[in-house]
Design an enzyme around this catalytic site. Structure first.
Site, mmCIF file in Angstrom:
data_model
loop_
_atom_site.group_PDB
_atom_site.id
_atom_site.type_symbol
_atom_site.label_atom_id
_atom_site.label_comp_id
_atom_site.label_asym_id
_atom_site.label_seq_id
_atom_site.Cartn_x
_atom_site.Cartn_y
_atom_site.Cartn_z
ATOM 1 N N HIS A 81 -14.967 53.039 12.239
ATOM 2 C CA HIS A 81 -14.989 54.429 11.784
ATOM 3 C C HIS A 81 -14.102 55.277 12.683
ATOM 4 O O HIS A 81 -14.002 55.034 13.878
ATOM 5 C CB HIS A 81 -16.414 54.980 11.793
ATOM 6 C CG HIS A 81 -17.304 54.288 10.814
ATOM 7 N ND1 HIS A 81 -17.305 54.585 9.478
ATOM 8 C CD2 HIS A 81 -18.210 53.287 10.976
ATOM 9 C CE1 HIS A 81 -18.182 53.810 8.857
ATOM 10 N NE2 HIS A 81 -18.731 53.008 9.742
ATOM 11 N N ARG A 119 -7.029 33.041 31.942
ATOM 12 C CA ARG A 119 -5.997 32.044 32.217
ATOM 13 C C ARG A 119 -5.573 31.430 30.897
ATOM 14 O O ARG A 119 -6.077 31.805 29.846
ATOM 15 C CB ARG A 119 -6.474 30.966 33.186
ATOM 16 C CG ARG A 119 -7.566 30.057 32.655
ATOM 17 C CD ARG A 119 -7.962 29.019 33.710
ATOM 18 N NE ARG A 119 -8.984 28.117 33.263
ATOM 19 C CZ ARG A 119 -8.781 26.972 32.617
ATOM 20 N NH1 ARG A 119 -7.543 26.592 32.333
ATOM 21 N NH2 ARG A 119 -9.772 26.193 32.263
ATOM 22 N N ALA A 168 -18.221 33.444 26.050
ATOM 23 C CA ALA A 168 -19.494 33.968 25.564
ATOM 24 C C ALA A 168 -19.657 35.427 25.985
ATOM 25 O O ALA A 168 -19.345 35.794 27.115
ATOM 26 C CB ALA A 168 -20.645 33.134 26.100
ATOM 27 N N LYS A 202 -10.287 40.261 28.654
ATOM 28 C CA LYS A 202 -8.978 40.171 29.321
ATOM 29 C C LYS A 202 -8.629 38.693 29.467
ATOM 30 O O LYS A 202 -9.505 37.836 29.511
ATOM 31 C CB LYS A 202 -9.046 40.820 30.699
ATOM 32 C CG LYS A 202 -9.308 42.325 30.651
ATOM 33 C CD LYS A 202 -9.227 42.920 32.039
ATOM 34 C CE LYS A 202 -9.495 44.389 32.123
ATOM 35 N NZ LYS A 202 -9.488 45.194 30.960
#
Length: 184
Positions: free
Chosen positions: A108, A173, A150, A170
């Protein structure tokens, strides 16, 4: 006080749809494999071969979902494409999706007074692993062979063979064995 009949009619239609959808999905959850997969084949836009559906999978608008071959969806996975904007969820081949992962192709606009619906297609490349409890947000493309840890919240696209984690996710590796390298 004026009653908005159109709004109430839309609300009733939505509740009715969700009631029927939840009943159908609950019924599928009671079936053993491979019968469960046959039930999903009827409603999905595309379904490859060898797909495993655990119990309690929720797919809001299944005609906007495409799933490749040899995919595993574990218990509690939720897929939310967008009926209003037409944004889809496309899952490639050889993908593993952990329990309670969520795919949200709709969102939204927080700057709109009415919170109008926005979103973007979600595309999961071949050979990916989506960890338990991960959340994939609108417009995200996850490259082939990538791994989502996870609990990660993925708000930006992920390059092929990357391992991502965290909130927001992020790059941690890159995989030491790139997808396709073992086939050379």
């Amino acid at each position: 006080m004026k009653v908005d009949v159109r709004w109430h009619a839309k609300l009733l239609a939505n509740h009715s749809y969700l009631y029927v959808l939840n009943a159908y999905l609950a019924f599928l959850g009671l079936l053993p494999e491979p019968f469960r997969g046959l039930g999903y084949r009827v409603v999905l836009a595309k379904l490859g071969s060898g797909v495993y559906f655990d119990a309690r999978i929720f797919i809001k608008f299944p005609w906007l979902v495409e799933i490749g071959s040899k995919v595993s969806l574990n218990r509690g996975v939720e897929l939310y494409p967008s009926q209003r904007t037409g944004h889809r969820i496309v899952i490639g081949d050889d993908v593993r999706i952990g329990p309670h992962a969520r795919f949200l192709a709709a969102g939204h606009d927080v700057d709109d007074q009415d919170f109008s619906e926005t979103g973007g297609d979600i595309v999961i490349g071949d050979g990916c692993w989506i960890g338990s409890g991960a959340t994939i947000l609108p417009g995200v493309v996850i490259g082939a062979g990538a791994v989502v840890a996870a609990g990660a919240v993925v708000a930006k696209s992920v390059p092929a063979n990357a391992i991502v984690g965290g909130v927001p996710a992020k790059i941690l590796r890159f995989r030491s064995v790139a997808r396709g390298a073992e086939e050379s």
